[in-house]
Design a protein around this motif. Structure first.
Motif, PDB file in Angstrom:
ATOM      1  N   LEU A 140      47.222   0.833  27.177  1.00 41.59           N
ATOM      2  CA  LEU A 140      46.136   0.452  26.735  1.00 41.59           C
ATOM      3  C   LEU A 140      45.954  -1.251  26.774  1.00 41.59           C
ATOM      4  O   LEU A 140      44.949  -1.786  26.935  1.00 41.59           O
ATOM      5  CB  LEU A 140      45.968   0.927  25.092  1.00 41.59           C
ATOM      6  N   PHE A 141      47.117  -1.694  26.386  1.00 44.37           N
ATOM      7  CA  PHE A 141      47.355  -3.179  26.370  1.00 44.37           C
ATOM      8  C   PHE A 141      46.919  -3.910  27.754  1.00 44.37           C
ATOM      9  O   PHE A 141      46.219  -4.770  28.106  1.00 44.37           O
ATOM     10  CB  PHE A 141      48.583  -3.783  25.946  1.00 44.37           C
ATOM     11  N   ALA A 142      47.397  -3.153  28.846  1.00 48.04           N
ATOM     12  CA  ALA A 142      47.426  -3.556  30.293  1.00 48.04           C
ATOM     13  C   ALA A 142      45.834  -3.439  30.681  1.00 48.04           C
ATOM     14  O   ALA A 142      45.249  -4.295  31.264  1.00 48.04           O
ATOM     15  CB  ALA A 142      48.244  -2.665  31.088  1.00 48.04           C
ATOM     16  N   LYS A 143      45.250  -2.444  30.232  1.00 46.64           N
ATOM     17  CA  LYS A 143      43.793  -2.156  30.592  1.00 46.64           C
ATOM     18  C   LYS A 143      42.731  -3.122  29.647  1.00 46.64           C
ATOM     19  O   LYS A 143      41.857  -3.763  30.635  1.00 46.64           O
ATOM     20  CB  LYS A 143      43.481  -0.792  29.989  1.00 46.64           C
ATOM     21  N   LYS A 144      43.178  -3.417  28.639  1.00 48.81           N
ATOM     22  CA  LYS A 144      42.569  -4.471  27.855  1.00 48.81           C
ATOM     23  C   LYS A 144      42.377  -5.787  28.476  1.00 48.81           C
ATOM     24  O   LYS A 144      41.507  -6.560  28.559  1.00 48.81           O
ATOM     25  CB  LYS A 144      43.037  -4.482  26.228  1.00 48.81           C
ATOM     26  N   PHE A 145      43.544  -6.222  28.844  1.00 43.67           N
ATOM     27  CA  PHE A 145      43.857  -7.655  29.177  1.00 43.67           C
ATOM     28  C   PHE A 145      43.821  -7.879  30.819  1.00 43.67           C
ATOM     29  O   PHE A 145      43.978  -8.813  31.323  1.00 43.67           O
ATOM     30  CB  PHE A 145      44.906  -8.472  28.624  1.00 43.67           C
ATOM     31  N   ARG A 153      53.976  -4.639  29.218  1.00 42.16           N
ATOM     32  CA  ARG A 153      55.261  -4.275  28.330  1.00 42.16           C
ATOM     33  C   ARG A 153      56.068  -5.485  27.795  1.00 42.16           C
ATOM     34  O   ARG A 153      56.586  -5.642  26.703  1.00 42.16           O
ATOM     35  CB  ARG A 153      56.105  -3.338  29.252  1.00 42.16           C
ATOM     36  N   LEU A 154      56.358  -6.377  28.843  1.00 38.39           N
ATOM     37  CA  LEU A 154      57.000  -7.554  28.435  1.00 38.39           C
ATOM     38  C   LEU A 154      56.413  -8.471  27.494  1.00 38.39           C
ATOM     39  O   LEU A 154      57.326  -8.642  26.335  1.00 38.39           O
ATOM     40  CB  LEU A 154      57.311  -8.328  29.868  1.00 38.39           C
ATOM     41  N   ALA A 155      55.118  -8.467  27.350  1.00 35.78           N
ATOM     42  CA  ALA A 155      54.448  -9.305  26.409  1.00 35.78           C
ATOM     43  C   ALA A 155      54.574  -8.692  25.043  1.00 35.78           C
ATOM     44  O   ALA A 155      54.762  -9.095  23.979  1.00 35.78           O
ATOM     45  CB  ALA A 155      53.218  -9.685  26.967  1.00 35.78           C
ATOM     46  N   MET A 156      54.205  -7.239  25.107  1.00 36.41           N
ATOM     47  CA  MET A 156      54.165  -6.496  23.867  1.00 36.41           C
ATOM     48  C   MET A 156      55.233  -6.241  23.282  1.00 36.41           C
ATOM     49  O   MET A 156      55.529  -6.514  21.783  1.00 36.41           O
ATOM     50  CB  MET A 156      53.801  -5.140  24.202  1.00 36.41           C
TER      51      MET A 156
END
Length: 222
Positions: A140-145, A153-156
């Motif tokens: 979800l994080f990848a799609k959002k940004f 994954r690395l950022a999260m």
């Protein structure tokens, strides 16, 4: 189809147990550092109580609830089972494993734990029954940004590790090793387990077909 699902769920459950065993081994060798999410879980355990596995479940519930609201869809059964069973397995293995008594044991626990963790991840992923709570959040994080899954994954995980560290969680060189090398172990192991699963399903199918042919042959003779 029933035969296929049986093998898929078996790989899924065994994979969760193996992965959780790896997490527990790393926790026992935490002098070198633990995984990003476990930095947070251990910090919450030491500050508030409960257990490390309980906090793994609680954070999983928060993630699943949040992602379900954002995506406006119910979570998959495998995601919910992942969330609950991993925490239970982690607490069980933390109770079962002997405590580390020195740096040598810390290093052994940590290195073995990283390998077991990666292999367990590959094993539970191989049936493709559904992503775990944290993997769902990563996607979800990848799609959002609009970034790659690897960068997401690395950022999260960097953010989670910093939050856990600020609360007193054990961060160290091992945290970096886990973040960078677990993916490679999964990548190496996953094709092997996918071939194994496919072979199990196909072999049992051939066995059942032979059995049915034998029954038909006997019926004709009678």
């Amino acid at each position: 189809m029933k035969r296929e699902l049986k093998w898929k769920w078996l790989f899924f459950f065994v994979g969760l147990a193996v992965m959780s065993f790896g997490v527990s081994m790393i926790v026992e060798g935490k002098a070198l550092g633990v995984g990003p999410w476990d930095v947070l879980h251990i910090a919450l355990f030491e500050r508030i109580g409960l257990s490390i596995g309980s906090w793994a479940v609680i954070t999983g519930v928060i993630i699943v609830g949040s992602t379900s609201l954002l995506l406006r869809e119910w979570p998959k059964l495998a995601t919910c089972l992942n969330m609950i069973l991993c925490g239970m397995f982690i607490d069980f293995f933390n109770w079962l494993l002997p405590n580390s008594s020195g740096l040598v044991f810390d290093v052994f626990y940590f290195l073995a734990g990283v390998i077991v963790l990666g292999v367990g991840c590959a094993l539970y992923i191989s049936p493709r029954l559904g992503a775990g709570p944290r993997d769902t959040l990563m996607i979800l994080f990848a799609k959002k940004f609009g970034c790659s899954i690897g960068n997401a994954r690395l950022a999260m995980e960097a953010l989670i590790a910093l939050v856990g560290w600020s609360l007193g969680g054990p961060i160290g060189v091992g945290t970096i090793i886990i973040a960078f090398f677990t993916g490679y172990i999964v990548q190496f192991s996953l094709p092997y387990f996918e071939r194994m699963l496919k072979g199990r399903i196909n072999n049992e199918g051939r066995t059942n077909n032979l059995t049915n042919q034998d029954i038909d042959h006997l019926a004709k003779e009678i």
